[in-house]
Design a protein around this motif. Structure first.
Motif, short mmCIF file in Angstrom:
data_model
loop_
_atom_site.label_atom_id
_atom_site.label_comp_id
_atom_site.label_asym_id
_atom_site.label_seq_id
_atom_site.Cartn_x
_atom_site.Cartn_y
_atom_site.Cartn_z
N ALA A 190 39.51 33.34 18.17
CA ALA A 190 38.98 32.18 18.90
C ALA A 190 39.63 30.88 18.45
O ALA A 190 40.01 30.04 19.27
N VAL A 191 39.76 30.70 17.15
CA VAL A 191 40.34 29.47 16.62
C VAL A 191 41.79 29.32 17.06
O VAL A 191 42.25 28.23 17.42
N THR A 192 42.52 30.43 17.07
CA THR A 192 43.95 30.40 17.41
C THR A 192 44.22 30.63 18.89
O THR A 192 45.33 30.35 19.36
N GLN A 193 43.22 31.20 19.60
CA GLN A 193 43.38 31.64 20.99
C GLN A 193 44.53 32.65 21.12
O GLN A 193 45.27 32.66 22.10
N MET A 194 44.64 33.49 20.11
CA MET A 194 45.69 34.51 20.09
C MET A 194 45.08 35.91 20.16
O MET A 194 43.98 36.14 19.67
N PRO A 195 45.82 36.87 20.74
CA PRO A 195 45.36 38.27 20.73
C PRO A 195 45.58 38.90 19.36
O PRO A 195 46.35 38.39 18.53
#
Length: 304
Positions: A190-195
């Motif tokens: 969530a913080v990075t918006q990365m998979p």
């Protein structure tokens, strides 16, 4: 069978579609945009095998639960009490309720509000909403049901719909194991918006995930919960088995919706505090998500 999905987001829509395909009368209760799209175009399920559309009933009103023989309760953990109270007065005495939610205490909380047995279910499915009325399946889909006199027939019902379902001897341990995996990945995604797969390629993430799992293991032990011996390995494997998936918390933040962080890392932090323990990694992630969601509107019977 008459089946209602309370809080029909990605999880509810996925299993609702499979149950509708199997010939059950499915009613989805969810957000207005979602319901409108289903009324206009049906419920769209997209999998690796292709795209299917199902004709199902859909409503924004809890009243649509009336007549349901089985209810899949899929609302966000934050809304368990509110949605449970609204639902309780609509249900027939004979209706069976399953909690398909994140976190470890939702079935217990819901049972207290609804005044009836609620069977906890552990969900192992990578699914996401691709748009209103359109659910996309990325992988897996198994269900583990808590033990009850009604669980075996329900497992067979899901199996007949093409779902791998079984009754679990230790559903509490399985719920905790899933909680640990969510605590390890959800907030970071969530913080990075990365998979997950891309995250694992970042230097230091693997070590952080391992440290967080061990932090959760200590809390589980203090709570008298036995986690699977391979919990560390299975948590790390998420980066491979769900490489392209962003967490539900990441999706919530991207849509400016409330997240379930208080029932994930927040739950671990509260349990640790109750036992006089410190959980600095969980606490840091909890605070970061709180900061990122500051000012987000509260939800009303929001889907998981």
């Amino acid at each position: 069978m008459q089946i209602a999905i309370m809080g029909a987001g990605a999880v509810g829509c996925y299993y609702g579609a499979l149950l509708a395909r199997a010939g059950h009368a499915v009613t989805l209760i969810g957000r207005a945009a979602h319901v409108e799209a289903i009324h206009q175009n049906g419920l769209v399920l997209e999998t690796a095998s292709g795209r299917e559309t199902f004709s199902v009933a859909a409503s924004t009103e809890v009243e649509a639960l009336r007549g349901a023989e089985l209810v899949l309760f899929c609302v966000k953990s934050n809304d368990t009490e509110t949605a449970g109270a609204a639902m309780a007065v609509k249900l027939a005495d004979s209706a069976v309720v399953l909690s398909l939610q994140n976190g470890v205490d939702n079935a217990e909380r819901l049972a207290a509000i609804a005044g009836r047995e609620v069977i906890p279910v552990v969900v192992y499915a990578a699914v996401a909403m691709a748009g209103p009325g359109h659910v996309r399946h990325h992988g897996r889909g198994e269900l583990a049901l808590g033990a009850s006199t009604r669980s075996e027939p329900l497992a067979r019902l899901f199996q007949a719909a093409g779902v791998q379902a079984a009754v679990a001897d230790n559903v509490t341990g399985m719920l905790w194991a899933k909680l640990v995996i969510n605590c390890a990945w959800n907030a970071v995604s969530a913080v990075t918006q990365m998979p997950y797969g891309a995250l694992m390629a970042v230097e230091g993430v693997r070590d952080m995930v391992i440290a967080l799992v061990r932090e959760c293991q200590r809390v589980a032990q203090a709570c008298g919960v036995t986690l699977p011996e391979d919990i560390e390995r299975s948590t790390l494997m998420i980066a491979d088995t769900m490489a392209g998936q962003r967490s539900s918390t990441a999706q919530d933040l991207a849509r400016a919706r409330p997240s379930e962080i208080e029932h994930l890392n927040g739950f671990i932090v509260r349990q640790a505090q109750a036992h006089g323990m410190a959980t600095p990694i969980n606490h840091t992630l909890l605070v970061l998500i709180r900061a990122l969601t500051q000012g987000h509107p509260s939800s009303d019977i929001s889907p998981a």
